[in-house]
Design an enzyme around this catalytic site. Structure first.
Site, PDB file in Angstrom:
ATOM      1  N   ARG A  48       0.825  -1.221   0.000  1.00  0.00           N
ATOM      2  CA  ARG A  48       0.000   0.000   0.000  1.00  0.00           C
ATOM      3  C   ARG A  48       0.854   1.263   0.000  1.00  0.00           C
ATOM      4  O   ARG A  48       0.383   2.354  -0.302  1.00  0.00           O
ATOM      5  CB  ARG A  48      -0.933  -0.060   1.220  1.00  0.00           C
ATOM      6  CG  ARG A  48      -1.902   1.069   1.410  1.00  0.00           C
ATOM      7  CD  ARG A  48      -3.083   0.683   2.305  1.00  0.00           C
ATOM      8  NE  ARG A  48      -2.724  -0.106   3.452  1.00  0.00           N
ATOM      9  CZ  ARG A  48      -2.118   0.366   4.550  1.00  0.00           C
ATOM     10  NH1 ARG A  48      -1.800   1.628   4.637  1.00  0.00           N
ATOM     11  NH2 ARG A  48      -1.834  -0.445   5.564  1.00  0.00           N
ATOM     12  N   TYR A 102     -18.309  15.047 -15.174  1.00  0.00           N
ATOM     13  CA  TYR A 102     -18.778  13.664 -15.048  1.00  0.00           C
ATOM     14  C   TYR A 102     -19.790  13.569 -13.907  1.00  0.00           C
ATOM     15  O   TYR A 102     -19.548  14.086 -12.814  1.00  0.00           O
ATOM     16  CB  TYR A 102     -17.554  12.774 -14.815  1.00  0.00           C
ATOM     17  CG  TYR A 102     -17.857  11.347 -14.484  1.00  0.00           C
ATOM     18  CD1 TYR A 102     -18.687  10.572 -15.296  1.00  0.00           C
ATOM     19  CD2 TYR A 102     -17.311  10.747 -13.360  1.00  0.00           C
ATOM     20  CE1 TYR A 102     -18.954   9.251 -14.983  1.00  0.00           C
ATOM     21  CE2 TYR A 102     -17.567   9.420 -13.046  1.00  0.00           C
ATOM     22  CZ  TYR A 102     -18.398   8.686 -13.862  1.00  0.00           C
ATOM     23  OH  TYR A 102     -18.661   7.379 -13.554  1.00  0.00           O
ATOM     24  N   ASP A 175      -9.260  17.357 -15.122  1.00  0.00           N
ATOM     25  CA  ASP A 175      -9.493  15.945 -15.426  1.00  0.00           C
ATOM     26  C   ASP A 175      -9.379  15.820 -16.942  1.00  0.00           C
ATOM     27  O   ASP A 175     -10.240  16.296 -17.687  1.00  0.00           O
ATOM     28  CB  ASP A 175     -10.889  15.542 -14.935  1.00  0.00           C
ATOM     29  CG  ASP A 175     -11.241  14.094 -15.282  1.00  0.00           C
ATOM     30  OD1 ASP A 175     -10.601  13.506 -16.168  1.00  0.00           O
ATOM     31  OD2 ASP A 175     -12.184  13.547 -14.664  1.00  0.00           O
ATOM     32  N   LYS A 200      -9.956   4.379 -18.734  1.00  0.00           N
ATOM     33  CA  LYS A 200     -10.398   4.733 -20.096  1.00  0.00           C
ATOM     34  C   LYS A 200      -9.252   4.565 -21.093  1.00  0.00           C
ATOM     35  O   LYS A 200      -8.714   3.489 -21.214  1.00  0.00           O
ATOM     36  CB  LYS A 200     -10.953   6.156 -20.108  1.00  0.00           C
ATOM     37  CG  LYS A 200     -11.837   6.485 -18.931  1.00  0.00           C
ATOM     38  CD  LYS A 200     -13.083   5.648 -18.903  1.00  0.00           C
ATOM     39  CE  LYS A 200     -13.972   6.086 -17.748  1.00  0.00           C
ATOM     40  NZ  LYS A 200     -15.026   5.167 -17.452  1.00  0.00           N
TER      41      LYS A 200
HETATM   42  C1  LIG Z   1     -14.209  12.300 -17.107  1.00  0.00           C
HETATM   43  C2  LIG Z   1     -14.197  11.190 -16.109  1.00  0.00           C
HETATM   44  N1  LIG Z   1     -13.462  11.315 -14.999  1.00  0.00           N
HETATM   45  C3  LIG Z   1     -13.421  10.350 -14.061  1.00  0.00           C
HETATM   46  C4  LIG Z   1     -14.165   9.195 -14.205  1.00  0.00           C
HETATM   47  C5  LIG Z   1     -14.124   8.156 -13.118  1.00  0.00           C
HETATM   48  O1  LIG Z   1     -13.260   7.132 -13.457  1.00  0.00           O
HETATM   49  P1  LIG Z   1     -13.398   5.655 -12.855  1.00  0.00           P
HETATM   50  O2  LIG Z   1     -14.597   5.033 -13.479  1.00  0.00           O
HETATM   51  O3  LIG Z   1     -12.105   5.010 -13.235  1.00  0.00           O
HETATM   52  O4  LIG Z   1     -13.547   5.786 -11.386  1.00  0.00           O
HETATM   53  C6  LIG Z   1     -14.934   9.006 -15.351  1.00  0.00           C
HETATM   54  C7  LIG Z   1     -15.711   7.767 -15.515  1.00  0.00           C
HETATM   55  O5  LIG Z   1     -16.450   7.598 -16.446  1.00  0.00           O
HETATM   56  C8  LIG Z   1     -14.954  10.043 -16.327  1.00  0.00           C
HETATM   57  O6  LIG Z   1     -15.700   9.934 -17.430  1.00  0.00           O
END
Ligand SMILES: Cc1ncc(COP(=O)(O)O)c(C=O)c1O
Length: 386
Positions: A48, A102, A175, A200
């Site tokens: 960890r 998101y 992000d 992704k």
């Molecule tokens: C733009 C964006 N940020 C963060 C996330 C969250 O990622 P995770 O599903 O790996 O937790 C997503 C998930 O779809 C996303 O589309």
């Protein structure tokens, strides 16, 4: 560091040593172990706290994003939660956040407002006057935006947001999951921290979940403290898979972006669609910015509304797909279609979804690496059933 000891099996044979490698290290002496624990020498003490494989992924991600440090988490949401909490919420700092981020990010921020009294203002981050007003309304610790927002695909002007944030004493978190480091590097434009869901495009094979926060050495220390105490550190097997996936990142994103542009043009001319949202189309509100900021690629996601803008029509479309999967993720090798009102944006009240433009017939396509003619034929067949 010597090789990890193998455990005796009780039959005179060693068990597979790699099973214990990430949790048991041989330091040579207690003094050396003490030095590793005390951060006086590099090394590993416990899974960890860091593993050699996850650290290799972190070095690669830091290099890709042009930042000093990167810290990997078990999911993108864990990365977002750690970064925003450490840099703002836990210190009582105000956050100005993109209103159409998101859906689960927004749900998390709203939960923090309800449960922890967090001061979070949601704004249209493409409206720079609104951003400035929100930052000035009260001292703000953090401005939070997505490079290309999910699912409306608004594009943020990162250099301008970085300037506004710094003029008002706030950090800027971007992000960049939808853009990936192939399209641009937010840190080079002034972002203080760069976040990706590794689930992704960066892993790119739909078989790993992960997240990363990149930025300064100081941010790296704060994030490491989070992974150690909150425990959401990315384990080595996932990191190994993500490293495997990253090797083809540039190839995949280029092809997916090119196919997405062609599909967006096709959808825009289709009689069964109304609004097609893609930063590569000239009618996208931030098309010129996207061209300048991303250098000619616009990402692999296309969103559109059906002309019959209803849930029933959206369900008929989804049920008629044969090649594309109706699935939640993006950035996989395969084409995947999402219906945000029942999934990513389910927690948003229907009137707020509509206000943002996520109407009942609104769909998002993550374009895969399949042959474009096969993708287009599948989408056309589904549109015929609407
Ligand atoms: C733009 C964006 N940020 C963060 C996330 C969250 O990622 P995770 O599903 O790996 O937790 C997503 C998930 O779809 C996303 O589309």
């Amino acid at each position: 560091m010597r090789a990890a000891r193998s455990l005796p099996s009780g039959h005179g044979e060693p068990v597979v040593p790699s099973l214990v490698q990430s949790v048991a290290f041989d330091y040579g002496s207690a003094a050396e172990q003490d030095a590793v624990f005390g951060n006086e020498r590099p090394g590993y003490v416990y899974g960890r706290y860091g593993t050699p494989t996850t650290a290799a992924l972190e070095r690669a991600l830091a290099e890709l994003d042009g930042v000093d440090t990167a810290t990997c988490f078990v999911t993108g949401m864990a990365a977002i939660a750690a970064a925003v909490d450490a840099c703002a919420i836990a210190r009582g700092g105000r956050v100005v956040a993109q209103e159409d981020c998101y859906g689960q990010t927004r749900a998390l921020f709203e939960r923090w407002s309800r449960e922890r009294g967090a001061d979070i203002a949601f704004v249209d981050t493409t409206d720079h006057e609104a951003v400035e007003a929100a930052l000035r309304a009260r001292p703000s610790a953090l401005l939070y935006a997505e490079a290309i927002a999910n699912p409306l695909l608004r594009v943020n002007d990162v250099a301008t947001l970085a300037r506004l944030a710094s003029e008002n004493g706030a950090a800027l978190a971007v992000d960049a999951t939808f853009a990936t480091p192939v399209l641009f590097r937010p840190a080079a434009l002034g972002a203080t921290m760069v976040i990706h869901s590794l689930t992704k495009y960066i892993n790119g094979h739909g078989d790993v979940m992960g997240g990363v926060v990149g930025g300064s050495e100081e941010l790296g220390r704060a994030m490491r403290d989070r992974t150690i105490l909150d425990g959401a550190y990315m384990p080595p097997h996932e990191a190994w898979l993500a490293i495997r996936g990253m090797r083809t990142l540039a190839l995949r994103v280029r092809r997916q972006s090119e196919s997405a542009l062609a599909l967006a043009r096709h959808l825009a001319a289709h009689p069964k669609t109304s609004r097609v949202r893609y930063p590569g189309l000239p009618d996208h509100p931030q098309h010129e910015l996207a061209t300048r900021q991303f250098g000619g690629l616009y990402g692999g996601v296309v969103s559109f509304a059906l002309r019959e803008d209803t849930k029933e029509a959206a369900f008929r479309f989804l049920d008629a797909l044969e090649l594309a999967a109706s699935a939640t993720t993006i950035g996989d090798l395969f084409t995947e279609v999402l219906y945000p009102p029942i999934s990513s944006h389910r927690r948003l009240p229907p009137q707020e979804r509509k206000r943002l433009g996520i109407t009942d017939g609104f769909l998002r396509i993550s374009v895969g690496i399949e042959d474009l003619t096969d993708i287009t034929a599948d989408i056309d067949r589904a549109l015929d059933r609407v």
